[in-house]
Every structure is written in C-alpha cells, then in structure tokens.
Design a protein around this motif. Sequence first.
Motif, short mmCIF file in Angstrom:
data_model
loop_
_atom_site.label_atom_id
_atom_site.label_comp_id
_atom_site.label_asym_id
_atom_site.label_seq_id
_atom_site.Cartn_x
_atom_site.Cartn_y
_atom_site.Cartn_z
N GLN A 97 0.83 -1.21 0.00
CA GLN A 97 0.00 0.00 0.00
C GLN A 97 0.86 1.26 0.00
OE1 GLN A 97 -3.59 -0.16 2.67
NE2 GLN A 97 -2.86 -2.25 3.01
N ARG A 98 1.95 1.27 0.74
CA ARG A 98 2.85 2.42 0.71
C ARG A 98 3.37 2.64 -0.72
NH1 ARG A 98 4.53 -0.02 5.59
NH2 ARG A 98 3.81 1.20 7.38
N HIS A 99 3.74 1.55 -1.37
CA HIS A 99 4.20 1.65 -2.76
C HIS A 99 3.08 2.20 -3.64
CE1 HIS A 99 6.32 0.68 -6.48
NE2 HIS A 99 5.19 0.15 -6.91
N ALA A 100 1.85 1.78 -3.41
CA ALA A 100 0.73 2.23 -4.22
C ALA A 100 0.50 3.73 -4.05
CB ALA A 100 -0.54 1.46 -3.84
N TYR A 101 0.62 4.24 -2.84
CA TYR A 101 0.47 5.68 -2.63
C TYR A 101 1.56 6.45 -3.39
CZ TYR A 101 -3.04 5.23 1.10
OH TYR A 101 -4.20 4.98 1.81
N VAL A 102 2.80 6.00 -3.27
CA VAL A 102 3.90 6.69 -3.95
C VAL A 102 3.70 6.64 -5.46
CG1 VAL A 102 6.39 6.67 -4.38
CG2 VAL A 102 5.52 6.29 -2.06
N ASP A 103 3.34 5.48 -5.97
CA ASP A 103 3.13 5.34 -7.41
C ASP A 103 2.00 6.24 -7.88
OD1 ASP A 103 3.52 3.79 -10.02
OD2 ASP A 103 1.41 3.37 -9.59
N TRP A 104 0.89 6.25 -7.14
CA TRP A 104 -0.25 7.07 -7.56
C TRP A 104 0.09 8.56 -7.52
CZ3 TRP A 104 -3.39 10.93 -5.74
CH2 TRP A 104 -4.52 11.20 -6.53
N LEU A 105 0.73 9.00 -6.46
CA LEU A 105 1.09 10.42 -6.36
C LEU A 105 2.08 10.81 -7.46
CD1 LEU A 105 1.33 10.67 -2.49
CD2 LEU A 105 -0.19 12.05 -3.92
N SER A 106 2.99 9.92 -7.79
CA SER A 106 3.94 10.20 -8.87
C SER A 106 3.21 10.34 -10.20
CB SER A 106 4.99 9.09 -8.95
OG SER A 106 5.74 9.01 -7.75
N ARG A 107 2.25 9.46 -10.45
CA ARG A 107 1.46 9.53 -11.68
C ARG A 107 0.58 10.78 -11.68
NH1 ARG A 107 -1.18 3.64 -11.66
NH2 ARG A 107 -2.16 4.33 -13.62
N ARG A 108 0.07 11.14 -10.54
CA ARG A 108 -0.76 12.34 -10.43
C ARG A 108 0.07 13.58 -10.75
NH1 ARG A 108 -5.61 14.22 -11.24
NH2 ARG A 108 -6.39 15.71 -9.71
N LEU A 109 1.28 13.64 -10.24
CA LEU A 109 2.17 14.77 -10.55
C LEU A 109 2.49 14.83 -12.03
CD1 LEU A 109 4.64 14.57 -7.54
CD2 LEU A 109 3.24 16.55 -8.14
#
Length: 264
Positions: free
Chosen positions: A234-246
């Motif tokens: 889940q931590r990886h998923a948050y980082v991945d999603w925020l990176s894609r959002r940026l």
Amino acid sequence: MDSPVLRTLAATRYVTPLREGGSLPAIVEAEDDGLYVVKFRGAGQGARALVAELLAGEIARALGLPVPALALVTLDPDIGRTEPDGEIRDLLKASVGLNLGVDYLPGALGYDPAASKPPPAELAADIVWFDALVLNVDRTPRNPNLLEWHRRLYCIDHGASLYVHHDWAEAGTRAASPFAQVKDHVLLPVAGDIRAAGERLRPRLSGALLRTLAGAVPDAWLAHDAHVGDAGAQRHAYVDWLSRRLAASAVFEEEADRARAVRV
C-alpha cells in the motif's frame, strides 16, 4: 514501525470532544504538555481517513503551505475508563494504539469567504493546486477547512482527500482526473494562475520525499487491502499514484484555470 517524519507522543488526558462532523475528534493533552486535536482510528471514517490526513498534511508542509504540526498520539486502554459518555468511551476503546494528533490552535477562527481578508493570490493558487493534486473535495465555501490564527491562514482537515485508496482499482483513472470539483474551491475566485503554482510546487515533491512520507504511515493504519495487498504494498501504491498524479498535473491545472476564469 517508527515514523521517520512525525513525533510519537502518549496521550495523558482527554480534555473535550469536538462535535463538529461525525468523526468526534477531541482535544487531548499529550506527554509534552501540548494540546492536540486527535483524530481517532476507531471513528466511523476508519484508518484510511488518518492516512489521508497524514499524507496530505505532510505534502502540504513540503510545499510550504501553512498547516498545523502533526504527531502520532498513542492512547492507553485506561484513558477512557472514567469517561461518562458511552459513545466517547466506546470510541476511545476502539482507538487504543496510534492515532493522529493535530496541533491545537487556541482561539483560531474559521475562514469566512464573505468576511475574512482573502489570502494573497499566489498562496491561494498554491492551496488550490495542492487540493487538486490530492483530490481534496472538502475546501468549499460551505466547509472551507481553513483557520485564521495570529493573522495567518492554516489548512486543516484533509481526511476526505486521496479517496483513491477506497478503490485502488480506479487508481489509473483518478491519477489523470481533471478534478472537476475544483470549481467549488473556496479560494478559487481569489487565486492566481494555477499553472504558475504548479511550476513553483512540482519540484518540491521528489520521489524520495514521497517514499519518506509513505513510510511515516503506521502499519496499524494499513490493514490488508484486497486489491493492493499488505502495508508495504500500500505504501508503494500511494507513492506510485502520487507520482502519476504529478506527471498528469497539466490536466488538473488546466481544469482549475478554466474554472477560475468562470468564477473571477
């Protein structure tokens, strides 16, 4: 796990409930003798609201936005035993362990778009950009979630943001969302150029920073997710999603500037 970002403090006294909304946060005294507005993991919104509060709040801080200090606050099983209110006693019992504390700002007043002095256009644009980034639907004229304290504006209450974690299967779609709800943002009419805000703010959110912030989320708040997996996943998923959002920020910046032109 120990947080690499936040202090962990033991609660020493339950002071008083704050009955606005349905989550029943409370003012709690901690071992440092400070007062904190504590958001409880046993509340109806569940632990994901605390994850959103922590990640969004610390992202805002990294962007240089005014937010009260956060801390992890541990509740001992004894803290609620003498509480006469059964609802509060049950909430405290369900929240033994780690909860989220927000530095209490005594005497702070809620921002009123009809009566308060508006913030500078650049700061307003930065807050709009941040809220669009994290999908914060809860900064409207009806519920600004802004406080004025010592002549400074503070952003509070980010538990409704990052709602992608309620259904990770929609992560890809939401990463590229224009965030149409930005049209209702309380500061949009007084905000400056949102694209310019993005140029200022994007460089402050590195992948390393996002990984550090995700690492600050306690394991206890990350129950196994059927779509993503365990706490580490889940931590990886948050980082991945925020990176894609940026990476897709031009989409929501364009939407915000279009909405701003209509409301100005």
